[in-house]
Design a protein around this motif. Structure first.
Motif, mmCIF file in Angstrom:
data_model
loop_
_atom_site.group_PDB
_atom_site.id
_atom_site.type_symbol
_atom_site.label_atom_id
_atom_site.label_comp_id
_atom_site.label_asym_id
_atom_site.label_seq_id
_atom_site.Cartn_x
_atom_site.Cartn_y
_atom_site.Cartn_z
ATOM 1 N N GLY A 1 -6.490 86.416 128.675
ATOM 2 C CA GLY A 1 -7.534 86.681 129.659
ATOM 3 C C GLY A 1 -7.362 85.829 130.899
ATOM 4 O O GLY A 1 -7.526 86.306 132.030
ATOM 5 N N ALA A 2 -7.006 84.568 130.711
ATOM 6 C CA ALA A 2 -6.822 83.655 131.840
ATOM 7 C C ALA A 2 -5.640 84.076 132.707
ATOM 8 O O ALA A 2 -5.721 84.045 133.945
ATOM 9 N N GLN A 3 -4.548 84.471 132.076
ATOM 10 C CA GLN A 3 -3.371 84.898 132.836
ATOM 11 C C GLN A 3 -3.662 86.164 133.635
ATOM 12 O O GLN A 3 -3.251 86.291 134.795
ATOM 13 N N ALA A 4 -4.370 87.087 133.013
ATOM 14 C CA ALA A 4 -4.724 88.325 133.712
ATOM 15 C C ALA A 4 -5.620 88.026 134.902
ATOM 16 O O ALA A 4 -5.454 88.605 135.985
ATOM 17 N N ALA A 5 -6.564 87.111 134.709
ATOM 18 C CA ALA A 5 -7.480 86.746 135.788
ATOM 19 C C ALA A 5 -6.720 86.153 136.966
ATOM 20 O O ALA A 5 -6.958 86.517 138.125
ATOM 21 N N ARG A 6 -5.811 85.253 136.682
ATOM 22 C CA ARG A 6 -5.045 84.615 137.757
ATOM 23 C C ARG A 6 -4.171 85.624 138.499
ATOM 24 O O ARG A 6 -4.014 85.540 139.712
#
Length: 237
Positions: free
Chosen positions: A49-54
């Protein structure tokens, strides 16, 4: 004795409370069920989720928003005042389509903020008004009821509670728009494949129901206050 005084009689407005409770329970069950189901479906990209957000933030030229992990489940939110995108433990490091969808939704709010989306600006401006209104409205209503049903105090309380209702109504287009932006970003950036986007849409649609339920609950509560106290002096004449 007017029916508005329910010291010895059944209060029919309790039906509104029951309806509101049922709506809220159904909405919460739907979002928990959908998130739980698609939390077990790993994305083909393997992104968290964090990678997608970034990736979404970067692709939209948003470089001043940080992504942070916070405790809790589905406590995800974007803070426009600090420009921090907070992702819960169940979203931040998860590679599921549900987690990526929630992260993308919060990115939708960051994009709204960067683009000057008016409903988001309005909601942000209403936050302090809504908080004060929801907290103090009952004080005015209760004190007004104690003081021989002082209609002025009660009316002030109802108006203050209306500010909280307005906040819930403004929240609806903000949340629906954020979800629409999220789905568009997930597909255009190749983070999820078409079938995965469809699964994520189900999660976000279920989440949207919680905001609809909150707005409906607030409206029903306001309606109950108006029925119980609105224009009481005229009924008692």
């Amino acid at each position: 004795m007017p029916y508005g005084y329910y010291g010895y009689y059944f209060d029919p407005t309790y039906i509104l409370i029951i309806i509101a409770a049922i709506i809220s329970l159904i909405a919460q069950w739907r979002v928990n069920s959908a998130f739980s189901k698609y939390s077990r479906v790993a994305s083909m990209s393997g992104m968290t989720g964090a990678q997608a957000a970034r990736m979404i933030l970067q692709s939209n030229g948003i470089n001043d928003v940080s992504v942070q992990r916070i405790s809790g489940k589905l406590t995800d939110h974007y803070n426009p005042s600090t420009k921090v995108l907070n992702l819960s433990e169940s979203v931040y490091g998860s590679t599921s389509v549900a987690a990526i969808g929630v992260a993308a939704h919060e990115c939708g709010h960051a994009i709204q903020h960067a683009r000057g989306y008016f409903p988001l600006s309005l909601r942000t401006a209403l936050v302090p008004v809504a908080n004060i209104g929801s907290q103090l409205s009952w004080v005015f209503i209760i004190v007004g009821a104690i003081l021989s049903f002082n209609q002025t105090l009660i009316t002030i309380g109802i108006i203050m509670f209306s500010a909280a209702v307005l906040f819930q109504l403004v929240t609806l287009p903000v949340e629906f728009n954020a979800s629409a932006r999220a789905l568009e970003q997930l597909e255009s950036n190749g983070i999820l494949y078409r079938d995965e986007v469809s699964q994520t849409r189900k999660v976000l649609s279920a989440a949207a129901l919680t905001y609809v339920a909150a707005a409906a609950t607030a409206i029903l509560q306001l309606l109950r206050l108006i029925i119980l106290f609105g224009g009481r002096d005229r009924r008692d004449d």
